[in-house]
Write a protein that holds these residues in place. Structure first.
Motif, PDB file in Angstrom:
ATOM      1  N   ASP A  27       0.802  -1.217   0.000  1.00  0.00           N
ATOM      2  CA  ASP A  27       0.000   0.000   0.000  1.00  0.00           C
ATOM      3  C   ASP A  27       0.836   1.268   0.000  1.00  0.00           C
ATOM      4  O   ASP A  27       0.427   2.287  -0.504  1.00  0.00           O
ATOM      5  N   MET A  28       2.006   1.184   0.630  1.00  0.00           N
ATOM      6  CA  MET A  28       2.802   2.398   0.731  1.00  0.00           C
ATOM      7  C   MET A  28       4.302   2.114   0.680  1.00  0.00           C
ATOM      8  O   MET A  28       4.736   1.011   0.991  1.00  0.00           O
TER       9      MET A  28
ATOM     10  N   ALA B 101       5.951   5.493  -7.187  1.00  0.00           N
ATOM     11  CA  ALA B 101       4.950   5.140  -6.177  1.00  0.00           C
ATOM     12  C   ALA B 101       3.561   5.563  -6.650  1.00  0.00           C
ATOM     13  O   ALA B 101       2.620   4.769  -6.625  1.00  0.00           O
TER      14      ALA B 101
ATOM     15  N   LEU C 219       0.550   3.954  -5.016  1.00  0.00           N
ATOM     16  CA  LEU C 219       0.989   3.730  -3.641  1.00  0.00           C
ATOM     17  C   LEU C 219       1.130   5.064  -2.922  1.00  0.00           C
ATOM     18  O   LEU C 219       1.417   6.092  -3.545  1.00  0.00           O
TER      19      LEU C 219
END
Ligand code: C2E
Ligand code: CA
Ligand code: CA
Length: 680
Positions: free
Chosen positions: A603-604, A632, A637
């Protein structure tokens, strides 16, 4: 002879006749018994004298021998005045009795044959013994001849009597063996001992009767024999009876086992046990001659990666090639051992000074770094080496090995693909490391750990979106131990699983004190994720503390193995299915790539603080941060910047489109009470 004495003489004869063991008999011309001595008659024939006298000679003959008996007696009467022959008669009870007859013919004064007389000896026992003897001799001969093990009688240095197995065992013919001396059959290296033993035995020394020697067959083949020698008398003179048994197969099997016990099966190199032996020998020698020796502890970097990505077959091939390279770099007299895994250890004897060992270590690192042809692949491995020498770095084998290992550890910390000579300062570091390891076990048991929280700020609005939980440990003796020091040790000792679980539970216990909707980030080690029970444990704790999954973030440091580890990939999927968010920590420092991020489905990303430190100052760092940010966002993300310390950094990140920032500028990691949270 006076007439007075005659009755006495007659008496004596009578007594002699009566007590004789032999039958004394007389037959008349018709072949009828006229006299027998009673006792012998009873014993031999079972008849009393009364029964016997008047019987015909043919009455005691046995049917098989009757014809010959009759013929012989005719011959005696015809002229053979004295005669001896053996026959078998029949006793009263029907049984046979073997007799040896002495017979003379009795003539009248006119020369007519009036009968025969003589003795008969019972030879039944003798006949039976003879038969038995013959039978047992036959048995012994069979045993001897057909024995599969060689047996031979040695006398005066020659083999004077032997069985067929000796011929088979030596490959020589019977004639050749008879013409050879015993020692010629023995391996030249074992002859002196054999002769020595032999002469000592002859002198009467009490030696073990059985020993092992090698024999050489005619074709030159060496056999191992167990020889059992027994002193005997042969033809009236001393000799030895030798029983051989061929134990070559057993000796070879034992040698094989011995080899296996002291060698690494994959590379054929000596193993740890044999190395220890050699090192101790070398140390003894070194002390005697005052000549330094050195121990090189080498470790192939990232062998695990080869095993994980290409498979163990390639890993094995690589190790075998590496073993050959190690060997080719040292002298014949030096020992190269494999301690298992990717660890190789070299013992250099007779090194003039420290520079010799350093040069070899340097050569090792350089040579190992050359591309390696491994089946269908060309691989490149790097090697780290640590060196310790006698007398400078230790006086015994254990210390030398330990210090070489310490130096190795050091060279790995220096970035691998290099070597380090042991320095006493290393020891202190190692001591501290050990102390930390031991205290950590106590710290886990007595829960000396605490957790601090560092705020994460939204870059677009001035608000806190979450907190990262960071572990703290203050030990009584060691003081504050930074996680960067003890986490890697906890991973090595697998204590991280217990510690990590404790952190997660601690954070979820604290969770209700945080404002709703703030997220809580917890760092997890790859080792925790590798445990198949981990996702279930997370779900369990979430429901136990009634914390919504979407508010939990797990931060995982990117590393080489994660993307290749199916267990971890499965765990990540499972966690995301629960609704837990996954962040890749320290992004940019490891192996992360676009495809890596895609495979992990996270997710990140948290951009490592080493890049943030350079933004605005180092064009390279700025470019990297911008690149990561673009990537990202391209993958949808959330981009997080960590280690934000200055306004300039924050401004740059804000312009660059960073989503979340974290750093001393925005807030230091603090105990929960000091965060200024309004109680909910
Ligand atoms: P990390 O996950 O990258 O954590 C961020 C580290 O940067 C923390 O160090 C934090 O105190 C520090 N930091 C925060 N803001 C700044 C800043 O503005 N400037 C600088 N120079 N540093 C800043 P800390 O707490 O010493 O943790 C070090 C590492 O230890 C963590 O790196 C993480 O990898 C690991 N760690 C900490 N707690 C845990 C834990 O509970 N479990 C696991 N597995 N690892 C943990
Ligand atoms: Ca982190
Ligand atoms: Ca980090």
């Amino acid at each position: 002879m006076s007439s007075k004495k005659t009755p006495i003489a007659t008496d004596r004869y009578k007594r002699l006749v009566e007590t004789s063991n032999d039958l004394i008999w007389s037959l008349d011309a018709q072949g009828r018994f006229t006299f027998v001595n009673d006792a012998a008659a009873r014993r031999i024939y079972g008849y009393s004298v009364e029964e016997m006298v008047g019987k015909s000679f043919s009455d005691v003959m046995s049917p098989e021998h009757a014809a010959r008996d009759t013929q012989v007696f005719e011959e005696i009467k015809a002229g053979n005045r004295a005669f001896n022959y053996r026959t078998v008669h029949r006793r009263k009870d029907g049984g046979p009795v073997h007799l040896s007859f002495n017979a003379v013919v009795e003539l009248s004064q006119t020369g007519e044959v009036i009968g025969t007389t003589g003795t008969a000896t019972d030879i039944s026992d003798m006949v039976r013994y003879a038969a038995e003897l013959e039978r047992s001799e036959e048995r012994y001969r069979l045993l001897f001849e057909n024995a599969t093990e060689p047996i031979g009688v040695a006398q005066d240095g020659r083999i004077v009597f032997f069985n067929k197995a000796v011929i088979e065992a030596t490959g020589y013919s019977a004639e050749e063996i008879s013409a050879m001396s015993f020692v010629e059959l023995i391996h030249p290296d074992d002859r002196a001992a054999a002769v020595d033993r032999h002469t000592r035995r002859l002198r009467g020394e009490n030696l073990p009767t059985s020993y092992v020697l090698r024999t050489v067959r005619k074709c030159g083949e060496v056999r191992h024999m167990n020889l059992n020698g027994v002193s005997i008398v042969w033809d009236g003179r001393p000799a030895t009876l030798n029983f051989f048994s061929d134990i070559t197969a057993r000796v070879h099997a034992e040698a094989e086992l011995e080899f296996q016990a002291y060698h690494d099966p994959l590379t054929g190199l000596p193993n740890r046990a044999l190395f220890a032996d050699r090192l101790n020998l070398a140390l003894a020698r070194a002390r005697r001659h005052q000549e330094p020796i050195a121990v090189l502890y080498a470790d192939l970097d990232h062998l695990k990666r080869v095993n994980d990505t290409l498979g163990h077959t390639f890993g094995d091939l690589l190790l075998q090639q590496a073993a050959l390279r190690f060997r080719s770099l040292v002298r014949e007299e030096d020992t190269v051992a494999r301690f298992g895994g990717d660890e190789f250890v070299v013992l250099l004897g007779r090194v003039k000074d420290g520079t010799v060992a350093a040069r070899v270590a340097e050569k090792l690192v350089a040579r190992m770094n050359e591309p390696m042809d491994v089946g269908t692949h060309v691989l490149r491995v790097t090697t780290s080496v640590g060196v310790a020498s006698w007398p400078a770095d230790g006086d015994d084998a254990e210390t030398l090995l330990k210090n070489a290992d310490n130096a190795l550890y050091q060279s790995k910390e220096q970035g691998r693909n290099t070597y380090r000579m042991f320095a006493p300062a290393m020891n202190e570091r190692v001591q501290r490391r050990l102390a930390i390891e031991q205290s950590m076990v106590r710290a886990v048991e007595t829960s000396q750990f605490t957790v601090v929280y560092q705020a994460q700020h939204d870059m677009r609005a001035p608000r806190i979106v979450g907190y990262e939980a960071l572990l703290r440990w203050k030990d009584e003796g060691l003081g504050d131990v930074p996680p960067a020091t003890f986490i890697p040790l906890a991973e090595e000792t697998r204590l991280i699983e217990t510690i990590g679980d404790w952190v997660l539970e601690r954070v979820l216990m604290d969770a209700r004190r945080f404002p709703p909707e703030t997220r809580l980030a917890v760092n997890v080690s790859a080792l925790q994720l590798r445990d198949l029970r981990f996702p279930k444990r997370v779900a369990e704790l979430l429901s136990l503390y009634d914390f919504p999954a979407h508010r939990l973030e797990l931060e995982l440091t990117e590393s080489a193995t994660i993307a290749d580890d199916d267990n971890i990939l499965a765990a990540l999927c499972e966690l995301r299915r629960l609704g837990v968010r996954i962040a890749v920590d320290d992004f940019g420092t490891g192996y992360a790539s676009l495809s890596y991020l895609r495979r992990l489905s996270v997710d990140m990303v948290k951009i490592d603080k080493s890049f943030i430190a350079g933004v605005g100052e180092s064009p390279a760092d700025s470019a990297i941060v911008l690149g990561i940010m673009g990537m990202a966002h391209g993958l949808d993300l959330v981009a997080v910047a960590e280690g934000v310390e200055t306004e300039a950094q924050r401004d740059f990140l804000s312009v660059a489109g960073c989503d979340i920032a974290q750093g001393f500028l925005l807030g230091r990691p603090l105990p929960i009470e000091e965060l200024g949270l309004c109680a909910q």
